[in-house]
Scaffold this motif. Sequence first.
Motif, PDB file in Angstrom:
ATOM      1  N   THR A  92       0.822  -1.209   0.000  1.00  0.00           N
ATOM      2  CA  THR A  92       0.000   0.000   0.000  1.00  0.00           C
ATOM      3  C   THR A  92       0.860   1.266   0.000  1.00  0.00           C
ATOM      4  O   THR A  92       2.080   1.209   0.165  1.00  0.00           O
ATOM      5  N   GLY A  94       0.213   5.011   2.119  1.00  0.00           N
ATOM      6  CA  GLY A  94      -0.675   5.769   3.013  1.00  0.00           C
ATOM      7  C   GLY A  94      -0.950   7.170   2.485  1.00  0.00           C
ATOM      8  O   GLY A  94      -0.283   7.634   1.550  1.00  0.00           O
ATOM      9  N   PHE A  95      -1.927   7.858   3.091  1.00  0.00           N
ATOM     10  CA  PHE A  95      -2.265   9.216   2.665  1.00  0.00           C
ATOM     11  C   PHE A  95      -1.061  10.138   2.839  1.00  0.00           C
ATOM     12  O   PHE A  95      -0.419  10.153   3.883  1.00  0.00           O
ATOM     13  N   HIS A  96      -0.771  10.887   1.784  1.00  0.00           N
ATOM     14  CA  HIS A  96       0.359  11.815   1.805  1.00  0.00           C
ATOM     15  C   HIS A  96       0.143  12.851   0.714  1.00  0.00           C
ATOM     16  O   HIS A  96      -0.685  12.669  -0.173  1.00  0.00           O
ATOM     17  N   THR A 152      -4.761  15.064  -0.151  1.00  0.00           N
ATOM     18  CA  THR A 152      -3.761  14.001  -0.003  1.00  0.00           C
ATOM     19  C   THR A 152      -4.250  12.804  -0.819  1.00  0.00           C
ATOM     20  O   THR A 152      -5.422  12.740  -1.209  1.00  0.00           O
ATOM     21  N   ALA A 154      -3.686   8.292  -1.575  1.00  0.00           N
ATOM     22  CA  ALA A 154      -3.234   7.022  -1.003  1.00  0.00           C
ATOM     23  C   ALA A 154      -3.614   5.882  -1.940  1.00  0.00           C
ATOM     24  O   ALA A 154      -4.539   6.000  -2.746  1.00  0.00           O
TER      25      ALA A 154
END
Length: 183
Positions: A92, A94-96, A152, A154
Amino acid sequence: MTAPPLDVRHIAAALPDPDADLAFLLAEVDWDDRIRARRTASFGTPYNYSGHHYDPAPMPPRIAAIAAIAATHAGHHYDNCLANRYDTGEHTMGFHRDSYEGLVPDSAVAIVSLGATRTLVFRGEDRAHRAEIVLEHGSLLLMTAETQRHWTHAVPRAAGVGLRCSLTFRRFAVVRPASASDR
Ligand SMILES: O=C(O)CCC(=O)C(=O)O
Ligand SMILES: [Fe+2]
């Protein structure tokens, strides 16, 4: 506060031979496994990514050809490719938001997708707005710097999904050495 509209461009079937591109990545790339959630590799100007440093590395001609296609859509060239390899749906991101440190401020970040279909999820800075874009084999997605500021993104876990690689392209600002005329 409401996030400005999501400003992305999605071009399906952007590459002439995505099967060969994926085969090349699997056969030829020396993948880095310092990040646990997925594997990575960097080509061109080094990009400090997720707290890791990558050495400068030549862009193989096949990746340079994909960068040139992304450049025709973006309207500017690219000098770094950060590749991500998600072997399964358990891998995966992650949100960024992508760091623009060292990048041309108004340049677009491009994502080329190869292999299994994954969903890119966008979340507005107000946390109330969400959008999803399905990234298919051979597609290209362009995200503006403005969208990166207010949203953001992801790649969430996806049950039962096979291997996917993404090639993300960024444009670095040229650092001009100080010359006599600057003084
Ligand atoms: O794999 C993807 O589609 C997302 C890549 C990404 O967001 C990144 O490398 O910053
Ligand atoms: Fe990103």
